[in-house]
Design an enzyme around this catalytic site. Structure first.
Site, PDB file in Angstrom:
ATOM      1  N   LYS A   1      49.731  23.473  44.328  1.00  0.00           N
ATOM      2  CA  LYS A   1      51.176  23.695  44.389  1.00  0.00           C
ATOM      3  C   LYS A   1      51.873  23.266  43.099  1.00  0.00           C
ATOM      4  O   LYS A   1      53.038  23.622  42.876  1.00  0.00           O
ATOM      5  CB  LYS A   1      51.788  22.984  45.590  1.00  0.00           C
ATOM      6  CG  LYS A   1      51.827  21.480  45.512  1.00  0.00           C
ATOM      7  CD  LYS A   1      52.556  20.912  46.723  1.00  0.00           C
ATOM      8  CE  LYS A   1      52.660  19.393  46.641  1.00  0.00           C
ATOM      9  NZ  LYS A   1      53.433  18.840  47.778  1.00  0.00           N
ATOM     10  N   ASP A   2      51.185  22.491  42.233  1.00  0.00           N
ATOM     11  CA  ASP A   2      51.768  22.096  40.954  1.00  0.00           C
ATOM     12  C   ASP A   2      51.681  23.188  39.893  1.00  0.00           C
ATOM     13  O   ASP A   2      52.333  23.088  38.849  1.00  0.00           O
ATOM     14  CB  ASP A   2      51.071  20.839  40.416  1.00  0.00           C
ATOM     15  CG  ASP A   2      51.448  19.574  41.177  1.00  0.00           C
ATOM     16  OD1 ASP A   2      52.447  19.610  41.923  1.00  0.00           O
ATOM     17  OD2 ASP A   2      50.741  18.565  41.025  1.00  0.00           O
TER      18      ASP A   2
ATOM     19  N   ARG B   1      62.952  22.854  48.780  1.00  0.00           N
ATOM     20  CA  ARG B   1      62.426  23.476  50.007  1.00  0.00           C
ATOM     21  C   ARG B   1      62.569  22.524  51.190  1.00  0.00           C
ATOM     22  O   ARG B   1      63.074  22.905  52.260  1.00  0.00           O
ATOM     23  CB  ARG B   1      60.951  23.847  49.800  1.00  0.00           C
ATOM     24  CG  ARG B   1      60.239  24.301  51.072  1.00  0.00           C
ATOM     25  CD  ARG B   1      58.739  24.478  50.828  1.00  0.00           C
ATOM     26  NE  ARG B   1      58.086  23.231  50.444  1.00  0.00           N
ATOM     27  CZ  ARG B   1      57.656  22.308  51.299  1.00  0.00           C
ATOM     28  NH1 ARG B   1      57.831  22.473  52.597  1.00  0.00           N
ATOM     29  NH2 ARG B   1      57.071  21.205  50.864  1.00  0.00           N
ATOM     30  N   ARG B   2      62.116  21.287  51.020  1.00  0.00           N
ATOM     31  CA  ARG B   2      62.206  20.321  52.124  1.00  0.00           C
ATOM     32  C   ARG B   2      63.656  19.981  52.436  1.00  0.00           C
ATOM     33  O   ARG B   2      64.043  19.848  53.607  1.00  0.00           O
ATOM     34  CB  ARG B   2      61.425  19.060  51.760  1.00  0.00           C
ATOM     35  CG  ARG B   2      59.916  19.262  51.767  1.00  0.00           C
ATOM     36  CD  ARG B   2      59.192  18.050  51.210  1.00  0.00           C
ATOM     37  NE  ARG B   2      57.735  18.204  51.271  1.00  0.00           N
ATOM     38  CZ  ARG B   2      56.881  17.618  50.454  1.00  0.00           C
ATOM     39  NH1 ARG B   2      57.332  16.833  49.479  1.00  0.00           N
ATOM     40  NH2 ARG B   2      55.586  17.814  50.589  1.00  0.00           N
TER      41      ARG B   2
ATOM     42  N   ARG C   1      61.778  10.833  43.173  1.00  0.00           N
ATOM     43  CA  ARG C   1      60.601  11.201  42.404  1.00  0.00           C
ATOM     44  C   ARG C   1      59.619  10.055  42.460  1.00  0.00           C
ATOM     45  O   ARG C   1      59.955   8.950  42.856  1.00  0.00           O
ATOM     46  CB  ARG C   1      60.969  11.469  40.941  1.00  0.00           C
ATOM     47  CG  ARG C   1      61.542  12.845  40.640  1.00  0.00           C
ATOM     48  CD  ARG C   1      60.480  13.931  40.569  1.00  0.00           C
ATOM     49  NE  ARG C   1      59.288  13.499  39.855  1.00  0.00           N
ATOM     50  CZ  ARG C   1      59.179  13.453  38.521  1.00  0.00           C
ATOM     51  NH1 ARG C   1      60.206  13.796  37.760  1.00  0.00           N
ATOM     52  NH2 ARG C   1      58.063  13.064  37.940  1.00  0.00           N
TER      53      ARG C   1
ATOM     54  N   ARG D   1      57.289   6.343  46.606  1.00  0.00           N
ATOM     55  CA  ARG D   1      58.174   6.923  47.618  1.00  0.00           C
ATOM     56  C   ARG D   1      58.085   6.187  48.957  1.00  0.00           C
ATOM     57  O   ARG D   1      59.102   5.981  49.628  1.00  0.00           O
ATOM     58  CB  ARG D   1      57.884   8.418  47.770  1.00  0.00           C
ATOM     59  CG  ARG D   1      58.453   9.221  46.599  1.00  0.00           C
ATOM     60  CD  ARG D   1      58.192  10.686  46.719  1.00  0.00           C
ATOM     61  NE  ARG D   1      56.841  11.034  46.320  1.00  0.00           N
ATOM     62  CZ  ARG D   1      56.329  12.259  46.413  1.00  0.00           C
ATOM     63  NH1 ARG D   1      57.053  13.232  46.941  1.00  0.00           N
ATOM     64  NH2 ARG D   1      55.101  12.498  46.005  1.00  0.00           N
TER      65      ARG D   1
ATOM     66  N   CYS E   1      60.571  26.146  40.833  1.00  0.00           N
ATOM     67  CA  CYS E   1      60.614  24.921  41.633  1.00  0.00           C
ATOM     68  C   CYS E   1      61.990  24.646  42.216  1.00  0.00           C
ATOM     69  O   CYS E   1      62.126  23.842  43.134  1.00  0.00           O
ATOM     70  CB  CYS E   1      60.155  23.727  40.809  1.00  0.00           C
ATOM     71  SG  CYS E   1      61.339  23.234  39.537  1.00  0.00           S
TER      72      CYS E   1
END
Length: 323
Positions: A77-78, A125-126, A143, A149, A242
């Site tokens: 996904k990166d 998205r989230r 981040r 996190r 992104c």
């Protein structure tokens, strides 16, 4: 063969790279890990300000082109949705669970979070999917690696203002790190469609290194490779980066006539409004073509209007009304 495998320095990246190295060692190769620092690892700025998800892979890709490493392992996904000239994804190993998860204080689920709770995520998205649920919560951009996190929820906190009630992470990363005990809720695809390629790894080489193609081929899981190719084609055909709030998930499923590719995608406005959700079944013979067809359906139904450039996630993002 002795191979130099490039990896980012984060705990998750090195764990993933060591897993790939173990698969290659089992096939009779010797593997040396080479740590590479990327811009995404040293900058605390939002991804939308420093160049998107590609900031996690550019230094590794330079090392491939320069011949300093033979292969690189990325979280799929990166990778930007379009292919990089001169490079080749030579292996796509079997995928981990693609779902997102909640890590919240006091073991809470999303529905149990009190009004006014603050949930952290660096993903538009989230954030959009959270807003679309209509919960009385706010979203704060965050981040950092998994430890950073989770610390925002569990502590210790450097200052009270950084404390969060919850964060959303990818289940795959926590599984690979052996930290699933941190999860307070697994978010199913009905609520949260994942990012394209979420849970999958990409093993990338310089395109001219044809000597490595046969070496890496045994690592590929065909179903994972087909699903990720379809998901990435949706993003590429939409021209999304992104900063877009897009979830997409493809899977190879059994049908009466054999295996088929099932693809679902959702496009949101950043505030959770304007939701467009579509799906289709397609032949597994042409995953990119299937992804492009679904993107065409989304665009014909108005998704293009939602794919406007945005400058990040509003720290006071509120849910849309449920009335």
């Amino acid at each position: 063969m002795r191979l130099r495998l490039g990896t980012r320095r984060s705990a998750l990246a090195t764990t993933q790279s060591r897993w790939v190295a173990a698969q290659l060692t089992a096939l009779g190769h010797e593997v040396d890990l080479v740590e590479i620092t990327t811009l995404g690892d040293v900058s605390a700025a939002p991804l939308t300000e420093i160049g998107g998800t590609g900031v996690f892979v550019s230094a590794l890709r330079h090392a491939l082109v320069d011949g300093r490493i033979d292969l690189a392992v990325h979280s799929f996904k990166d990778l930007p949705a379009t292919d990089e000239p001169g490079l080749l994804v030579a292996a796509v190993p079997v995928r981990e669970d693609t779902r997102d998860v909640l890590v919240a204080r006091d073991g809470l689920t999303l529905g149990e979070l009190p009004a006014g709770s603050v949930v952290g995520t660096g993903s538009p998205r989230r954030a959009a999917q959270l807003a679309a649920l209509g919960l009385p919560i706010a979203v704060r951009p965050v981040r950092g690696n998994v430890d950073t996190r989770i610390r925002l929820v569990r502590g210790p906190w450097r200052e009270p203002a950084e404390r969060l009630d919850a964060v959303i992470l990818a289940r795959a990363g926590l599984a690979r790190l052996g930290r699933l005990d941190e999860v307070t809720q697994v978010l199913d695809h009905g609520q949260f469609l994942p990012a394209a390629g979420q849970g999958a790894l990409a093993v990338e080489i310089a395109a001219q290194r044809e000597d490595l193609i046969d070496v890496l081929r045994p690592l590929t899981d065909p179903d994972t490779a087909a699903a990720v190719a379809a998901e990435r084609a949706v993003l590429a055909h939409l021209g999304a980066g992104c900063s877009a709030a897009i979830g997409v998930f493809a899977d190879v499923v059994d049908d009466a006539g054999g295996s088929v590719l099932a693809i679902r995608a959702v496009v949101f406005g950043l505030d959770g409004t304007g939701e467009i959700r579509r799906s289709l079944y397609a032949s597994v013979e042409d995953p990119p073509g299937a992804g492009r067809r679904l993107a065409d359906i989304l665009m014909s139904d108005g998704a293009t209007a939602l794919l406007r450039p945005i400058g990040g996630i509003d720290a006071t993002l509120q849910p849309r009304s449920m009335s």
